[in-house]
Each structure stands twice: as structure tokens, then as C-alpha cells.
Design a protein around this motif. Structure first.
Motif, PDB file in Angstrom:
ATOM      1  N   THR A  69       0.792  -1.204  -0.104  1.00 52.70           N
ATOM      2  CA  THR A  69      -0.232   0.101  -0.153  1.00 52.70           C
ATOM      3  C   THR A  69       0.874   1.314  -0.039  1.00 52.70           C
ATOM      4  O   THR A  69       1.636   1.448   0.893  1.00 52.70           O
ATOM      5  CB  THR A  69      -0.870  -0.024   1.113  1.00 52.70           C
ATOM      6  N   ILE A  70       0.578   2.056  -0.897  1.00 55.93           N
ATOM      7  CA  ILE A  70       1.238   3.456  -0.983  1.00 55.93           C
ATOM      8  C   ILE A  70       0.383   4.509  -0.696  1.00 55.93           C
ATOM      9  O   ILE A  70      -0.877   4.403  -0.613  1.00 55.93           O
ATOM     10  CB  ILE A  70       1.717   3.793  -2.464  1.00 55.93           C
ATOM     11  N   SER A  71       0.893   5.329   0.186  1.00 55.87           N
ATOM     12  CA  SER A  71       0.325   6.441   0.934  1.00 55.87           C
ATOM     13  C   SER A  71       1.140   7.816   1.017  1.00 55.87           C
ATOM     14  O   SER A  71       2.487   7.477   0.867  1.00 55.87           O
ATOM     15  CB  SER A  71      -0.174   6.076   2.327  1.00 55.87           C
ATOM     16  N   ARG A  72       0.518   8.769   1.344  1.00 55.72           N
ATOM     17  CA  ARG A  72       1.425  10.155   1.564  1.00 55.72           C
ATOM     18  C   ARG A  72       1.166  10.907   2.710  1.00 55.72           C
ATOM     19  O   ARG A  72      -0.192  11.029   2.628  1.00 55.72           O
ATOM     20  CB  ARG A  72       1.647  10.764   0.167  1.00 55.72           C
ATOM     21  N   ASP A  73       1.949  11.684   2.969  1.00 61.44           N
ATOM     22  CA  ASP A  73       1.511  12.785   3.994  1.00 61.44           C
ATOM     23  C   ASP A  73       2.158  14.112   3.524  1.00 61.44           C
ATOM     24  O   ASP A  73       3.422  14.243   3.893  1.00 61.44           O
ATOM     25  CB  ASP A  73       1.975  12.505   5.575  1.00 61.44           C
TER      26      ASP A  73
END
Length: 119
Positions: A69-73
Motif C-alpha cells: 500500500t502506497i500513501s503520502r503525508d
């Protein structure tokens, strides 16, 4: 110019998990598409996952769908890759990359972090 620094790699047993992080600095982080790539010994570098600047769209290689799972902040200028159910074939150097929306090629690359999955 954008500088990218990956972290979080290591040695893990098959079936285990790791979370990679990529910290960006330099120009504004938000308008960039962020991607993860990997390169195993003797193989070409391959696409793993990508996320658009808002985080509303994500893309995955078939080999990692359902496991990664890729995510960003954007507030932290950081992109993550959560890797679950790791397999020995996931062993590679993992690279973070950034490109402006609409560009075909990635403009900026990190130095890579090693992920080793033992059987």
C-alpha cells in the motif's frame, strides 16, 4: 530540485512486513506524483507503486497488488510503502521517485534502500 531519502529497509522473513518511508525536501512536495520502484540483482528496475499528489489515485504493479500500500503525508513531505506478506522475490533495492503531474518520466530519485526477504 527535489531531494529524496528512503529509509525503512531491512531483513525480514517471508510473510513479514516492512514500511518504507521517503522524505522529500527542496521544492514544494505537493504537486509531484510519487512512485516506488525496485531493482533486484541482475534485473531491470521495475515499477512498484505510485500515488498522485492528492493521494486520491494509486497504482500498483500486478505482482504487489493486495500486499503493498502506497500513501503520502504532504504535511510531512513523506511518502510511504507498506509491504505485507513479503515474499523472497520481493528482495531488491527499493527506490523512491518524483515527477511533476503530466510528465512521463520521473525527474528525481532517491539513493535506494535494501529490502531482503528470507525464505
Amino acid at each position: 530540485q527535489v531531494q529524496l531519502v528512503e529509509s525503512g529497509g531491512g531483513l525480514v522473513q517471508a510473510g513479514g512486513s516492512l514500511r518504507l518511508s521517503c522524505a522529500a525536501s527542496g521544492r514544494t512536495f505537493s504537486p509531484y506524483v510519487m512512485g516506488w520502484f525496485r531493482q533486484a540483482p541482475g534485473k531491470e528496475r521495475e515499477f512498484v507503486a505510485a500515488i498522485n499528489w492528492s493521494g486520491s489515485s494509486t497504482y500498483y504493479a500486478d505482482s504487489v497488488k493486495g500486499r503493498f500500500t502506497i500513501s503520502r503525508d504532504n504535511a510531512k513531505n513523506t511518502v510511504y510503502l507498506q509491504m505485507n506478506s513479503l515474499k523472497p522475490e520481493d528482495t531488491a533495492v527499493y527506490y523512491c521517485a518524483a515527477k511533476k503531474e503530466g510528465n512521463l518520466k520521473y525527474d528525481y530519485w532517491g539513493q535506494g534502500t535494501q529490502v531482503t526477504v528470507s525464505s
